[in-house]
Design an enzyme around this catalytic site. Sequence first.
Site, PDB file in Angstrom:
ATOM      1  N   HIS A 162     -43.913 -18.150  29.160  1.00 37.47           N
ATOM      2  CA  HIS A 162     -43.964 -18.683  27.801  1.00 37.47           C
ATOM      3  C   HIS A 162     -45.173 -19.596  27.613  1.00 37.47           C
ATOM      4  CE1 HIS A 162     -42.352 -19.159  23.904  1.00 37.47           C
ATOM      5  NE2 HIS A 162     -41.070 -19.158  24.213  1.00 37.47           N
ATOM      6  N   ASP A 202     -43.537   1.446  22.177  1.00 39.32           N
ATOM      7  CA  ASP A 202     -43.437   2.840  22.617  1.00 39.32           C
ATOM      8  C   ASP A 202     -44.468   3.076  23.711  1.00 39.32           C
ATOM      9  OD1 ASP A 202     -43.339   5.559  22.991  1.00 39.32           O
ATOM     10  OD2 ASP A 202     -43.690   6.100  20.904  1.00 39.32           O
TER      11      ASP A 202
END
Length: 430
Positions: free
Chosen positions: A162, A372
Site C-alpha cells: 500500500h 483480463d
Amino acid sequence: MTGTPTVTRSPPALIPPAGPTPGGTLPLSSIDKMVASLVNLIQVFPPSSLSAAHNDQRAAAAVAAMRNGFARALVPYYPVAGRVAPSGLVVDCTGEGIWFVEAAASCALADVDGLEGCPLLIPAELLLSCPPPGKKLDGFILMAQVTSFTCGGFAVGISFSHAVFDGQGAAQFLKAVGELARGLPELSVAPVWNRDAMPDPPVSPSPQQLTEFTFVTQVADISAASIERVKDEFKEKQAAATSTGEGCSTFDAVTAVVFKCRALALAAALPDDAELRVGFAAGTRHLLRGVLPAVDGYYGSSVYLACFSRTSRAVREAALAELVGAVRVAKDAVPARFTDWMRGGVGHYTVPLDYSTMILSNWRRLGFDEVDYGFGVPGYVFPFNEHVNFVGELYYVRPPAPRRGGVRVVLHCVEQPHAAVFASELAKFS
C-alpha cells in the site's frame, strides 16, 4: 472430488522488466508513508472459452502470456520492479522485478465452491505468492501467483504494498498487465508517479498503542431489496424533514446496516456510552486536480480516512435512516477536511485503533473485477487480509457472478464471542 484438495507450486521466480528501466530512487508521498501495509486479494476466473477444453497446453500459453504482460508492464511501471527502502521514505528502482509463482490445484473450482465460501475450502495462503525460503518480504512491492484448476479456471493471488499503490492504483497496474498480456500495443492509461508533488504537512499522527485482537472472518450478502428498503426509508425521512426527498447511495445504506448490526453484536461487551466508530477510505483523486501535474494515471495512495462515531446505545436504538444521515455527513465533510490537511491541518488520519472502531473499504468500483489477463474477467474478487488484527476491517465487494445485485461484505471485525449475533443480525438483510 475425493480427499482434501492440494496445490502444487513452482518455486518463486522473479519477473524483471522486459526492457531497460531507469535506476535511482523515487520519493514516496506523505499519504503513501501513512498507509504503508500489505494488501492481499484473490481474483477467481471461471472456466472460459479459452480453457474450456481443459487443454493443458492452452492453459500454459495463457499463463506464459500473463508472465509476459507483467514483464512488459514493469517497463512503464518500473518503480514496481524495485524495492521500498528500509527507511520507508523512497523506492529504490533496482529493476529486480516481482515474485511470481505458477501453481496447479488438484480439483475443479466447483469442488471448492468457487472459492466463495467462508472459510475457504483451500487455504488462501496456498493461493498467494511468497518469496523463496530465506528471502524476507521487507521492501517488496508486488507478488503474484496464478493457480490453474482442473476445470480450466484460474485463481490469481496478488499481494501489493500500500506504500506504492492504493486500491485504484493497484487495479490500474493489473489492468495494464492484462492489456499487454492480450497483445495490445500500448496502455490505455499511462502511469504517473509524481509523489513529490503531494502535500507534505509537517505534523504526523502520533503513534498509538496497538492491541492485537482475534478477529474471525465472515461473509454476508446484503440484498438489493434490503438496500432499496433502506434507501426508501431515508428518502421518506428527508421528505418529511425538508420536502426534498433526497436519496442516498448504496454505500450509505450498506454502511448504516453494518454499523447497526455490529453495535447489536457488541451490546453485551461494551457499555452504553462506549463510542463506536466507522472509518472509511474516501478517494480524493478528484480533489488533487491542480495539485498534481497529472491525476489520470496516478497510482499512489490518495485516500483520506473519514470517520464518524456514535455511542453504542445510540447506534442500537437509531433508525437506519438516521445512521445513513451520519454516513452522508462524514462523506460531505471530506473535501474540506482533506483540503485542511493539505494546508497543514492537524488531527487528520488519526482514528483510535481499538475494538470500538471498524475501518471499511469499498472495492466495488476499484477495477479489480475488470482485469483480463487473457482468460476473461473474474467472476469473483475478494480480499484476504487476516494478518491485520489490530483494527476491525470490512470490504464491500461485488457478489460472485452470476449472482449480481446487492453487496457482499467481507468482515474481519468481531471476535468469536460476538460472531454469531453479528451474523444473525446481518442475515436479516440477506
